[in-house]
Design a protein around this motif. Structure first.
Motif, PDB file in Angstrom:
ATOM      1  N   VAL A 142       3.230  -2.793  -6.938  1.00 42.62           N
ATOM      2  CA  VAL A 142       3.745  -3.802  -7.396  1.00 42.62           C
ATOM      3  C   VAL A 142       3.669  -5.452  -6.022  1.00 42.62           C
ATOM      4  O   VAL A 142       4.460  -4.553  -4.938  1.00 42.62           O
ATOM      5  N   ILE A 147       7.779 -10.517  -7.146  1.00 46.31           N
ATOM      6  CA  ILE A 147       9.421 -10.196  -7.687  1.00 46.31           C
ATOM      7  C   ILE A 147      10.222 -10.748  -8.167  1.00 46.31           C
ATOM      8  O   ILE A 147      10.109 -11.815  -7.121  1.00 46.31           O
ATOM      9  N   LEU A 150      15.719  -7.708  -9.927  1.00 47.93           N
ATOM     10  CA  LEU A 150      15.661  -6.183 -11.618  1.00 47.93           C
ATOM     11  C   LEU A 150      16.505  -6.085 -11.658  1.00 47.93           C
ATOM     12  O   LEU A 150      18.035  -6.942 -10.967  1.00 47.93           O
ATOM     13  N   ILE A 159      12.023  -3.911 -13.141  1.00 47.61           N
ATOM     14  CA  ILE A 159      11.363  -5.077 -12.126  1.00 47.61           C
ATOM     15  C   ILE A 159      10.730  -5.646 -13.375  1.00 47.61           C
ATOM     16  O   ILE A 159       9.772  -5.389 -13.588  1.00 47.61           O
ATOM     17  N   THR A 161       8.440  -9.156 -12.625  1.00 43.02           N
ATOM     18  CA  THR A 161       7.095  -9.852 -11.804  1.00 43.02           C
ATOM     19  C   THR A 161       7.387 -11.087 -12.445  1.00 43.02           C
ATOM     20  O   THR A 161       7.403 -11.369 -13.839  1.00 43.02           O
TER      21      THR A 161
END
Length: 232
Positions: A142, A147, A150, A159, A161
């Motif tokens: 990742v 990101i 979270l 998570i 993204t």
């Protein structure tokens, strides 16, 4: 450690005494003066060498802290002290380093002073560019920059993204320690955001990507302070 000079301004004598007592426990802080009259404080600040830190009350008769703040020299770090949480957003619009809510504890004041000390002495470090996260049975790469946020899901963390959602068996605190502190910030108990992906914000929430996330009470001050540092 450089000696920090400070000035205190508060129309409540008891509040001034509390600040004096707390600051007296910090050997690297020297109090130049204290005032319960904002006009006397303004005269001092305009005629004497600028202090490193000004602890400034907001609600004072005749001249509020918000009205006094624009007269400060740029070298002075402003820390507001007030009994009113609702002024936090406006406080950070004045480039305050911190915003202390009365009654001010020693621990909270020491933390504010530490922010001043560390403001211009942050150590440089190579930022993490990617992480391998265990998702199901695979280790998935990742990119940290991708990101958005979270989100804690009890024993798991989602998570999010820019291109996908991943769920791994982690605690939010564990992942927080692995991410660059200058880039990621906890905004409430269950959310950590990537500051680079904040699209908009108010005093109550941030929009990260397409997600609206309410600001937690205990995290709001730090979040708003950082965001207002980027505002023009």
């Amino acid at each position: 450690m450089k000696l920090l000079t400070c000035v205190l301004v508060d129309d409540e004598p008891l509040a001034l005494e509390v600040l004096k007592t707390h600051l007296g426990k910090l050997p690297h802080v020297h109090m130049l003066a204290s005032f319960d009259d904002p006009f006397q404080a303004l005269h001092f600040l305009q005629t004497q060498p600028a202090p490193d830190v000004l602890f400034l009350d907001i609600t004072m008769p005749g001249l509020t802290g918000f009205e006094l703040a624009p007269f400060l020299k740029s070298s002075t770090n402003l820390i507001f002290t007030t009994a009113h949480r609702e002024f936090a957003l406006q406080g950070f619009e004045h480039d305050a380093v911190d915003y202390l809510v009365k009654p001010v504890s020693f621990e909270r004041l020491a933390k504010a002073v530490a922010k001043v000390v560390g403001k211009s002495s942050k150590p440089s470090a190579e930022p993490e560019t990617f992480l391998y996260l265990k998702i199901d049975k695979a280790m998935v790469k990742v990119n940290v920059a991708d990101i958005e946020y979270l989100e804690s899901l009890r024993n798991y963390v989602k998570i999010k993204t820019t291109s996908r959602e991943l769920v791994g068996y982690y605690s939010l605190t564990y992942l927080e320690e692995k991410l660059p502190a200058h880039q990621f910030l906890r905004v409430q108990k269950s959310f950590i955001i990537n500051l680079a992906h904040v699209q908009s914000f108010t005093a109550e929430q941030v929009t990260v990507g397409q997600k609206e996330i309410p600001l937690g009470r205990q995290y709001k001050e730090d979040v708003l302070r950082w965001l207002h540092q980027k505002s023009i």
